[in-house]
Enzyme design. Structure first.
Site, PDB file in Angstrom:
ATOM      1  N   SER A   1       0.393  -1.172   0.163  1.00  0.00           N
ATOM      2  CA  SER A   1      -0.337   0.553  -0.011  1.00  0.00           C
ATOM      3  C   SER A   1       0.716   1.123   0.118  1.00  0.00           C
ATOM      4  CB  SER A   1      -0.496   0.251   1.135  1.00  0.00           C
ATOM      5  OG  SER A   1      -1.523   1.127   1.641  1.00  0.00           O
TER       6      SER A   1
ATOM      7  N   SER B   1      -0.767   4.091   0.464  1.00  0.00           N
ATOM      8  CA  SER B   1      -1.825   5.213   1.403  1.00  0.00           C
ATOM      9  C   SER B   1      -1.296   5.770   2.932  1.00  0.00           C
ATOM     10  CB  SER B   1      -2.863   4.360   1.607  1.00  0.00           C
ATOM     11  OG  SER B   1      -3.628   3.441   0.856  1.00  0.00           O
TER      12      SER B   1
ATOM     13  N   LYS C   1     -14.975  -4.404   1.884  1.00  0.00           N
ATOM     14  CA  LYS C   1     -16.112  -3.340   2.121  1.00  0.00           C
ATOM     15  C   LYS C   1     -17.680  -3.544   2.213  1.00  0.00           C
ATOM     16  CE  LYS C   1     -12.486  -0.890  -1.674  1.00  0.00           C
ATOM     17  NZ  LYS C   1     -12.940  -0.667  -2.576  1.00  0.00           N
TER      18      LYS C   1
ATOM     19  N   ASP D   1     -14.935   5.760  -2.946  1.00  0.00           N
ATOM     20  CA  ASP D   1     -14.168   5.147  -4.527  1.00  0.00           C
ATOM     21  C   ASP D   1     -15.605   5.917  -5.754  1.00  0.00           C
ATOM     22  OD1 ASP D   1     -12.420   3.827  -3.638  1.00  0.00           O
ATOM     23  OD2 ASP D   1     -13.803   1.774  -3.380  1.00  0.00           O
TER      24      ASP D   1
ATOM     25  N   GLY E   1     -15.237  -7.676 -13.783  1.00  0.00           N
ATOM     26  CA  GLY E   1     -14.854  -8.382 -12.238  1.00  0.00           C
ATOM     27  C   GLY E   1     -16.597  -7.413 -11.570  1.00  0.00           C
TER      28      GLY E   1
ATOM     29  N   GLY F   1     -16.541  -5.007  -4.977  1.00  0.00           N
ATOM     30  CA  GLY F   1     -16.863  -3.767  -4.517  1.00  0.00           C
ATOM     31  C   GLY F   1     -16.340  -2.305  -5.610  1.00  0.00           C
TER      32      GLY F   1
ATOM     33  N   TYR G   1      -3.173  -0.113  -9.138  1.00  0.00           N
ATOM     34  CA  TYR G   1      -2.258   0.767  -9.212  1.00  0.00           C
ATOM     35  C   TYR G   1      -1.073   0.184  -8.567  1.00  0.00           C
ATOM     36  CZ  TYR G   1      -2.634   0.322  -4.223  1.00  0.00           C
ATOM     37  OH  TYR G   1      -2.093   0.170  -2.979  1.00  0.00           O
TER      38      TYR G   1
END
Length: 430
Positions: free
Chosen positions: A19, A21, A62, A98, A131, A134, A210
């Protein structure tokens, strides 16, 4: 709750080692941002009893995050999943940023790569969403808001992957909303280039993944000359909206764009290619010192892995066996981030190596006059001759290279030139 007031903020998921983030949220003004890895059996207790103040939530949690919340925003209710939770007065409020993140990514892609607003590019046309999880819900909603007809493709639904191009040849956009191709299982793709190539109406390809910077489906799109983008803009866009909720203040979108650029520069590898003896290793070491990054010489990595040098392996088992091992090493290091990599001179002789390296790298060709190249200790240069190897490989080097430079006369000079041309030096660097 404003940043700095003592609350705990972070990302909740099952596997979070990849991540970005924490880096993104720190740049957006929230330095105390943690990673919370929890197993499914730990999830409910953490969400209900954990001492957190604000959470981003990623797969596979999620939907459960939405179900356990006391309240939900219209965006979260629309999608039935939450990627952002905030505690307010002891109650849990579920959000979904999102949707805003993908809408931001979609609009930028259409404006900057396709030349118009999303409504003008994909309005009234089919957009294939790979897909049904979520992330797919957010993608479908953003596409619907832009006027597109979202067609969900999955392994179990009415729309399957087999024969997709034949059923939807005029689809304007393909969006991968699955985790297929995500690090470390990269550069896999949920859809092969052959299917993409049979859609004459296709304008572009997007991927919510990503990491790596270029996923398998985007590499396939590149080969077809199709505009494409992976999910870093979506990641930053949703983080922007989440951070506004966590900090209780608006944040300038210009800051988000700057953060995106910094993450891109920090995560991209630099791969040096060129003839044997061109100075890739010495220039690579100098570049790694300049940028304060790890350096990898693929020939050295292979030697450590096998306990013998490239020359010894070729002598003992032949060139084809060496190329097989070289590809394994390229796969291992090419999927990582933030490296300077020096490649062997023949890395370009295997087409599959391009995707393994290009998925995360700017590929730089280091050019040196042939009369300055030594064949000492290089069995292929000695056996075939430098000129013959150059005739064979030069077209491939130029086809692979994002940037070509002529050697400056010193490894330090080559390193500084590469860093400057790739925009990797700080603005104040001499």
């Amino acid at each position: 709750m404003a940043a700095g007031s003592g609350g705990r903020f972070g990302l909740l998921g099952r596997r979070l080692g990849h991540s970005w983030s924490p880096t993104i949220h720190a740049a957006l003004g929230l330095p105390s941002y943690e990673l919370f890895e929890r197993e499914p059996e730990e999830l409910d207790d953490f969400l209900l009893l954990g001492g957190w103040q604000g959470l981003n939530v990623t797969i596979p949690y999620k939907r459960r995050a939405f179900e356990l919340a006391d309240e939900a925003t219209p965006e979260a209710r629309r999608l039935g999943v939450a990627n952002t939770l905030v505690r307010r007065g002891g109650r849990i409020l579920a959000h979904n940023t999102d949707l805003a993140g993908f809408a931001w990514m979609l609009r930028r892609f259409c404006l900057e790569r396709l030349g118009g607003e999303p409504e003008g590019i994909i309005g009234g046309r089919e957009a294939l969403v790979l897909g049904s999880g979520g992330a797919s819900q957010a993608v479908q909603a953003a596409l619907a808001d832009a006027g597109a007809k979202a067609v969900v493709v999955s392994r179990t639904g009415e729309e399957r992957y087999d024969g997709l191009a034949g059923r939807h040849p005029d689809a304007a956009l393909v969006v991968n909303a699955t985790p297929v191709g995500m690090y470390p299982d990269c550069p896999a793709s949920p859809l092969n280039g052959g299917e993409l190539g049979r859609m004459p109406g296709l304008r572009g390809v997007l991927d919510v993944v990503y990491n790596p910077l270029r996923t398998g489906i985007c590499l396939a799109a590149e080969r077809l000359g199709l505009p494409c983008a992976t999910g870093l803009p979506m990641l930053v866009g949703q983080a922007l909206r989440s951070s506004e909720l966590f900090q209780g203040r608006p944040i300038d979108e210009g800051l988000a764009r700057a953060v995106e650029g910094e993450v891109m520069r920090a995560s991209a590898n630099v791969c040096l290619i060129g003839m044997p003896g061109a100075g890739k290793t010495t220039a690579g070491r100098a570049l790694a010192r300049l940028l304060e990054r790890p350096f990898v010489d693929l020939d050295d990595a292979l030697r450590i892995e096998l306990g013998m040098s490239a020359a010894e392996l070729i002598s003992l088992r032949g060139e084809e066996a060496f190329r097989e091992e070289e590809t394994k090493v390229a796969r291992s290091y090419g999927r990582r981030s933030g490296l300077v990599i020096a490649c062997g001179g023949g890395i370009v002789t295997r087409e599959q190596n391009y995707g393994l390296l290009h998925q995360n790298a700017s590929i730089v060709l280091l050019e040196r006059p042939l009369d300055q190249l030594s064949s000492a200790g290089r069995p292929l240069s000695g056996a075939r001759g430098v000129e013959a190897l150059a005739r064979e490989r030069d077209p491939l080097y130029r086809q692979w290279a994002d940037l070509s430079i002529r050697c400056t006369g010193s490894a330090a000079g080559d390193a500084r030139l590469v860093a400057r041309l790739l925009g990797l030096l700080p603005p104040t660097a001499p």
